[in-house]
Design an enzyme around this catalytic site. Sequence first.
Site, PDB file in Angstrom:
ATOM      1  N   MET A 263       0.829  -1.213   0.000  1.00 27.18           N
ATOM      2  CA  MET A 263       0.000   0.000   0.000  1.00 27.18           C
ATOM      3  C   MET A 263       0.861   1.259   0.000  1.00 27.18           C
ATOM      4  O   MET A 263       1.782   1.381   0.784  1.00 27.18           O
ATOM      5  CB  MET A 263      -0.925  -0.046   1.225  1.00 27.18           C
ATOM      6  CG  MET A 263      -1.846   1.144   1.333  1.00 27.18           C
ATOM      7  SD  MET A 263      -2.986   1.225  -0.093  1.00 27.18           S
ATOM      8  CE  MET A 263      -3.203   2.994  -0.196  1.00 27.18           C
ATOM      9  N   GLU A 264       0.477   2.185  -0.876  1.00 33.04           N
ATOM     10  CA  GLU A 264       1.300   3.361  -1.181  1.00 33.04           C
ATOM     11  C   GLU A 264       1.088   4.541  -0.245  1.00 33.04           C
ATOM     12  O   GLU A 264       1.294   5.693  -0.648  1.00 33.04           O
ATOM     13  CB  GLU A 264       0.983   3.800  -2.615  1.00 33.04           C
ATOM     14  CG  GLU A 264      -0.420   4.418  -2.838  1.00 33.04           C
ATOM     15  CD  GLU A 264      -1.487   3.441  -3.323  1.00 33.04           C
ATOM     16  OE1 GLU A 264      -1.336   2.228  -3.082  1.00 33.04           O
ATOM     17  OE2 GLU A 264      -2.468   3.887  -3.923  1.00 33.04           O
ATOM     18  N   GLU A 298       4.500   0.786  -5.872  1.00 33.42           N
ATOM     19  CA  GLU A 298       4.078   1.663  -4.769  1.00 33.42           C
ATOM     20  C   GLU A 298       4.819   2.989  -4.825  1.00 33.42           C
ATOM     21  O   GLU A 298       4.248   4.044  -4.562  1.00 33.42           O
ATOM     22  CB  GLU A 298       4.288   0.979  -3.409  1.00 33.42           C
ATOM     23  CG  GLU A 298       3.651  -0.408  -3.264  1.00 33.42           C
ATOM     24  CD  GLU A 298       2.197  -0.485  -3.680  1.00 33.42           C
ATOM     25  OE1 GLU A 298       1.473   0.529  -3.555  1.00 33.42           O
ATOM     26  OE2 GLU A 298       1.759  -1.563  -4.159  1.00 33.42           O
ATOM     27  N   HIS A 301       3.273   5.291  -7.369  1.00 30.17           N
ATOM     28  CA  HIS A 301       2.007   5.880  -6.919  1.00 30.17           C
ATOM     29  C   HIS A 301       2.200   7.277  -6.325  1.00 30.17           C
ATOM     30  O   HIS A 301       1.257   8.058  -6.261  1.00 30.17           O
ATOM     31  CB  HIS A 301       1.359   4.997  -5.847  1.00 30.17           C
ATOM     32  CG  HIS A 301       0.388   3.982  -6.378  1.00 30.17           C
ATOM     33  ND1 HIS A 301      -0.557   4.271  -7.334  1.00 30.17           N
ATOM     34  CD2 HIS A 301       0.186   2.679  -6.044  1.00 30.17           C
ATOM     35  CE1 HIS A 301      -1.289   3.177  -7.575  1.00 30.17           C
ATOM     36  NE2 HIS A 301      -0.849   2.194  -6.814  1.00 30.17           N
ATOM     37  N   GLU A 320      -4.488   2.988 -10.739  1.00 31.91           N
ATOM     38  CA  GLU A 320      -3.959   1.622 -10.768  1.00 31.91           C
ATOM     39  C   GLU A 320      -3.535   1.185 -12.175  1.00 31.91           C
ATOM     40  O   GLU A 320      -2.455   0.633 -12.362  1.00 31.91           O
ATOM     41  CB  GLU A 320      -4.954   0.637 -10.156  1.00 31.91           C
ATOM     42  CG  GLU A 320      -5.189   0.837  -8.650  1.00 31.91           C
ATOM     43  CD  GLU A 320      -3.915   0.795  -7.805  1.00 31.91           C
ATOM     44  OE1 GLU A 320      -2.854   0.352  -8.296  1.00 31.91           O
ATOM     45  OE2 GLU A 320      -3.982   1.212  -6.635  1.00 31.91           O
TER      46      GLU A 320
HETATM   47  N1  TRP Z   1      -3.345   0.541  -3.655  1.00 29.73           N
HETATM   48  C1  TRP Z   1      -2.806  -0.761  -3.434  1.00 29.73           C
HETATM   49  C2  TRP Z   1      -1.935  -1.043  -4.650  1.00 29.73           C
HETATM   50  O1  TRP Z   1      -0.852  -0.621  -4.732  1.00 29.73           O
HETATM   51  C3  TRP Z   1      -3.850  -1.814  -3.297  1.00 29.73           C
HETATM   52  C4  TRP Z   1      -4.216  -2.204  -1.912  1.00 29.73           C
HETATM   53  C5  TRP Z   1      -3.405  -2.483  -0.892  1.00 29.73           C
HETATM   54  C6  TRP Z   1      -5.528  -2.434  -1.431  1.00 29.73           C
HETATM   55  N2  TRP Z   1      -4.140  -2.872   0.190  1.00 29.73           N
HETATM   56  C7  TRP Z   1      -5.412  -2.865  -0.123  1.00 29.73           C
HETATM   57  C8  TRP Z   1      -6.775  -2.338  -1.992  1.00 29.73           C
HETATM   58  C9  TRP Z   1      -6.542  -3.185   0.633  1.00 29.73           C
HETATM   59  C10 TRP Z   1      -7.886  -2.647  -1.240  1.00 29.73           C
HETATM   60  C11 TRP Z   1      -7.776  -3.072   0.071  1.00 29.73           C
HETATM   61  O2  TRP Z   1      -2.333  -1.601  -5.623  1.00 29.73           O
HETATM   62 ZN    ZN Z   2      -1.494   0.235  -6.953  1.00 27.04          ZN
END
Ligand code: TRP
Ligand code: ZN
Length: 856
Positions: A263-264, A298, A301, A320
């Site tokens: 997660m970014e 990430e 992003h 995305e």
């Molecule tokens: N934005 C994250 C990615 O880089 C995706 C993601 C990470 C996510 N954790 C999550 C989406 C939990 C939904 C729920 O692609």
């Molecule tokens: Zn992403």
Amino acid sequence: MSSNQSRAMKLADYQAPGFSVSDIYLEFDLQDEQTRVTAISQVQRVDSAIRDLELDGKKLILEGLWINGTQTEVSLTEQGIRLTEVPDQFELRIETLIDPVNNHALEGLYKSGGAFCTQCEAQGFRRITYFLDRPDVMARYRVKVIADKQDCPYLLANGNLIDSGDAEQGRHWALWEDPFPKPCYLFALVAGDFDKLEDQFTTHSGRQVELQLFVDKGNVSRGQHALDSLKKAMAWDEQKYGLEYDLDIYMIVAVDFFNMGAMENKGLNIFNSKYVLADAASATDQDYFNIESVIAHEYFHNWTGNRVTCRDWFQLSLKEGLTVFRDQQFSADMASAAIVRINQVRVMREHQFAEDSGPMAHPIRPAEVMEMNNFYSVTVYDKGAEVIRMLHTLLGEQGFRKGMDCYISRHDGQAVTCDDFVQAMEDANQRDLSLFRGWYSQSGTPVISVDCEWDESTQQLRLDLTQKTPPTADQAEKQPLHIPVAIEVVPVSGQGEGRSEVLSLTGQQQRFTFENISAEPAVALLTGFSAPVKVDYQSTPGHQLAVILYASDPVARWDACQQLVSDAIFTIAQNDARTVPDFPIELFAGLLEQAQTEPALIAEMLELPSFETLAQQRDRIDVDALLGARKQLKTLLAEKFSAQWQRLFIQLSNPQYDYQQQQVERRRLSGVCLSYLACTEASLDILRQAYKHSDNMTDTLAVLKACQAENLPLFDELMQDFEQRWHDDPLVMDKWFALHAGRQHPGCLSTLQLLMSHGRYSINNPNRVRSVMGTFAFYNTEGFHRRDGSGYRFLTDYLLELDAVNPQVAARLITPMIQYAKLDENRQQKIRLQLLRLFEHKSLSRDLYEKVQKAL
Ligand code: TRP
Ligand code: ZN
């Protein structure tokens, strides 16, 4: 499932927020079962017609709420709370209690191992405090974290550390400030004990950035590759897109309990440890590759997602699709572009085409969403990236860059839409992309039918292309799209020049003529997989062979190979497994001879198409016949060339392990050799020796996989040894669990039962759940599709249990069971029975409900 929860949100109903929040101060008093969160927001009314402030909230205990210092009563709504007739501008103070230790959904604030961490995308912030939990509300954050000093020596949040100190009762605190306004889904907090790796990066303009990587204690030696990957990604984005990092510190934390890859969060990425930790002994070449690509994803992003973010969640592909495209470009630059591309094509054909032809079909910009978590899909991510790639193809490298520059400078600091992105591309290039926009609103996989004729006397080649998108579950009517169809024309004889071109297909039917084609041509269509479509073209084995031998595009060569082999498998399946056509044998003889010259590409060519890829080429599938035919061809090729497989395997041995391109390619090919060798007698010794002498996880896993696929007794023996060596290593044990769960044998359901009662199994750990139930449902075709329906029942029993713990993961695992339309009537009926069981379950999550209801 209560009816109010099952309502879908529509893109068409979007309304701008009535209020904005300029600044928010958050204070976390971290305690295992009772964490107190104090949120103080500066709120402004932006739409005078909207009088009440409605805030989202989930699983919160409200301790008190104050408007400008006056305690205020609130009314509860379906989604959270309502404050009636609030002032135009005010300070809102909210105190809530939350329970991180018992949060197994892994959304909001939870504990992973001994550490507190957060996951707020898409709608997890509402589990932390009452807020306008939507991406078009952007605020500046200040965050104070308070926790026990011994348990949590590190206290982290987004942005820069501005103050810290000790508190009473062995506690301490840290105050963080993020200068960039952001949506709440990018908020993050981590508190725990870690080992820390540190490095620095000097940006193009000469600013120094501190890089910090936090891993579980004892894992320092496995963090270097991730850190190196980060530096490569930072340099690449500067060089390729002129984009620099914007804070003084970039932190990455690896955790074992995580629903997705990573997660970014601004300045504080949180990663599934699977995409951070690697060393030769415990990680495969594929793991090394994945780490580099997810770290880059990430990081990228920060501009495509964070600085320019999404207006609403229907626009998810804005960040995305674009960021996946960027990480694909990066990976292609770092490793072998052809192999990287081939693997992306595999993902599209195996998973995205399946999604598009199933009940969850949706455009890359969905029009209707019940549970947002269900739309972090291969369609939004991977087809989204293909759509960006088509823009890149149509505008060219420079035109695309101009569009990107325009997009970033025009929208920096804003929450925008996919239309804004395409508009920037249009404006920067003075191009009309109105027909192209259909890719954002139309679901389904277009089929391009080809009629091809070469006239020797006029030396003309005529191509008639027709496009048609079959109806999908969500949309009956389809329009023609703007499709870039890259082609390569090569002389069948191999003598003379070939020709490459990108055809712009814009109508339902279109004719293209090529002059001066003097020798009989073979045509490769959709070279480089220039569009996410299927091609219906009856080529001959002779022409396919010419493409394999003479085309310049490696993807086209691989594709022709796959087609040739697929055709053979279908022929065997139809003829009830009696006759095997000759052409795959001739093909393999040639490939094996040349294998050393381009080991990576030839390894991909020698790999038989997967069951899913085969299935996607047919409207109806006979599971047993298809599995049987694939198996039969494999055995035949293994035996026919047993001496060659063996010789090649021996020639490919490497010196000491290094994650380096040439070695990676040799190991890949050597793994393919082993997979064929395992089908032959007299291979036991080779396999045993290969296992014994391996100094790295790639080779070790290749042996185990080969034994598993052929159900050799040696498999159990080696797996026991493997478990003894690795039982304390969670990431390696995931591989062990997956190998057992993927083994196709009559007793596989009792194997699964055993695995789930294993001491290292936990339903609370998504990686573990995915390695057992995910591998079973997605890849153990024989076991999952057992005729008596026991595979479906097994998955369903498990989903009912898992749904109460972690609905997000449960909803991913159900995928293979809702894509059933191509199966025989008996299996379809058995699946529907199980789906009904789920449907009638009282407290099914919204995540599963949406999918089950659509599948029925
Ligand atoms: N934005 C994250 C990615 O880089 C995706 C993601 C990470 C996510 N954790 C999550 C989406 C939990 C939904 C729920 O692609
Ligand atoms: Zn992403």
